[in-house]
Scaffold this motif. Sequence first.
Motif, PDB file in Angstrom:
ATOM      1  N   UNK A 127      29.601  33.821  12.439  1.00  0.00           N
ATOM      2  CA  UNK A 127      29.177  34.368  13.730  1.00  0.00           C
ATOM      3  C   UNK A 127      29.992  33.815  14.888  1.00  0.00           C
ATOM      4  N   UNK A 128      30.714  32.724  14.655  1.00  0.00           N
ATOM      5  CA  UNK A 128      31.512  32.079  15.697  1.00  0.00           C
ATOM      6  C   UNK A 128      32.863  31.730  15.095  1.00  0.00           C
ATOM      7  N   UNK A 129      33.784  31.286  15.929  1.00  0.00           N
ATOM      8  CA  UNK A 129      35.135  30.971  15.462  1.00  0.00           C
ATOM      9  C   UNK A 129      35.121  29.893  14.388  1.00  0.00           C
ATOM     10  N   UNK A 130      35.921  30.098  13.367  1.00  0.00           N
ATOM     11  CA  UNK A 130      36.062  29.128  12.286  1.00  0.00           C
ATOM     12  C   UNK A 130      36.946  27.987  12.766  1.00  0.00           C
ATOM     13  N   UNK A 131      36.507  26.775  12.532  1.00  0.00           N
ATOM     14  CA  UNK A 131      37.257  25.596  12.942  1.00  0.00           C
ATOM     15  C   UNK A 131      37.896  24.885  11.756  1.00  0.00           C
ATOM     16  N   UNK A 132      37.259  24.984  10.586  1.00  0.00           N
ATOM     17  CA  UNK A 132      37.793  24.276   9.428  1.00  0.00           C
ATOM     18  C   UNK A 132      37.728  25.166   8.192  1.00  0.00           C
ATOM     19  N   UNK A 133      38.718  24.947   7.310  1.00  0.00           N
ATOM     20  CA  UNK A 133      38.798  25.703   6.070  1.00  0.00           C
ATOM     21  C   UNK A 133      39.454  24.817   5.020  1.00  0.00           C
ATOM     22  N   UNK A 134      38.996  24.942   3.784  1.00  0.00           N
ATOM     23  CA  UNK A 134      39.621  24.217   2.691  1.00  0.00           C
ATOM     24  C   UNK A 134      39.526  25.071   1.439  1.00  0.00           C
ATOM     25  N   UNK A 135      40.491  24.877   0.543  1.00  0.00           N
ATOM     26  CA  UNK A 135      40.571  25.656  -0.686  1.00  0.00           C
ATOM     27  C   UNK A 135      40.694  24.706  -1.865  1.00  0.00           C
ATOM     28  N   UNK A 136      39.880  24.935  -2.910  1.00  0.00           N
ATOM     29  CA  UNK A 136      39.935  24.133  -4.119  1.00  0.00           C
ATOM     30  C   UNK A 136      40.531  24.979  -5.240  1.00  0.00           C
ATOM     31  N   UNK A 137      41.733  24.657  -5.626  1.00  0.00           N
ATOM     32  CA  UNK A 137      42.496  25.464  -6.580  1.00  0.00           C
ATOM     33  C   UNK A 137      41.822  25.578  -7.948  1.00  0.00           C
ATOM     34  N   UNK A 138      41.277  24.493  -8.470  1.00  0.00           N
ATOM     35  CA  UNK A 138      40.692  24.516  -9.820  1.00  0.00           C
ATOM     36  C   UNK A 138      39.461  25.413  -9.915  1.00  0.00           C
ATOM     37  N   UNK A 139      38.624  25.405  -8.894  1.00  0.00           N
ATOM     38  CA  UNK A 139      37.410  26.224  -8.917  1.00  0.00           C
ATOM     39  C   UNK A 139      37.593  27.556  -8.201  1.00  0.00           C
ATOM     40  N   UNK A 140      38.728  27.738  -7.532  1.00  0.00           N
ATOM     41  CA  UNK A 140      39.030  28.960  -6.780  1.00  0.00           C
ATOM     42  C   UNK A 140      37.974  29.219  -5.706  1.00  0.00           C
ATOM     43  N   UNK A 141      37.532  28.151  -5.037  1.00  0.00           N
ATOM     44  CA  UNK A 141      36.521  28.260  -3.995  1.00  0.00           C
ATOM     45  C   UNK A 141      37.103  27.920  -2.633  1.00  0.00           C
TER      46      UNK A 141
END
Length: 77
Positions: free
Chosen positions: A46-60
């Motif tokens: 609903x608001x601007x995203x400030x943080x993001x992370x990606x986990x390669x093994x679980x594809x999450x």
Amino acid sequence: MHGYRVKDCRQNLYYIDKDTILFHAAAVVIFHNISKNTQNLLTAHNDDILSIDYHRNSNQVITGELGPKPLVCLFRN
């Protein structure tokens, strides 16, 4: 900078595989397929995203937004 919301994002671009990159813009998470030039958009925030992370093994992907009641979302690609 009185009266302005300061937003600071770093490390917000991920190479998922040789054809796909992951990033965010405003309140949208974007999976961009480079070879097909297509995008899959995730619009749960609903608001601007400030943080993001990606986990390669679980594809999450996990994301967090700004705001008085910030939302944290967990996506599976």
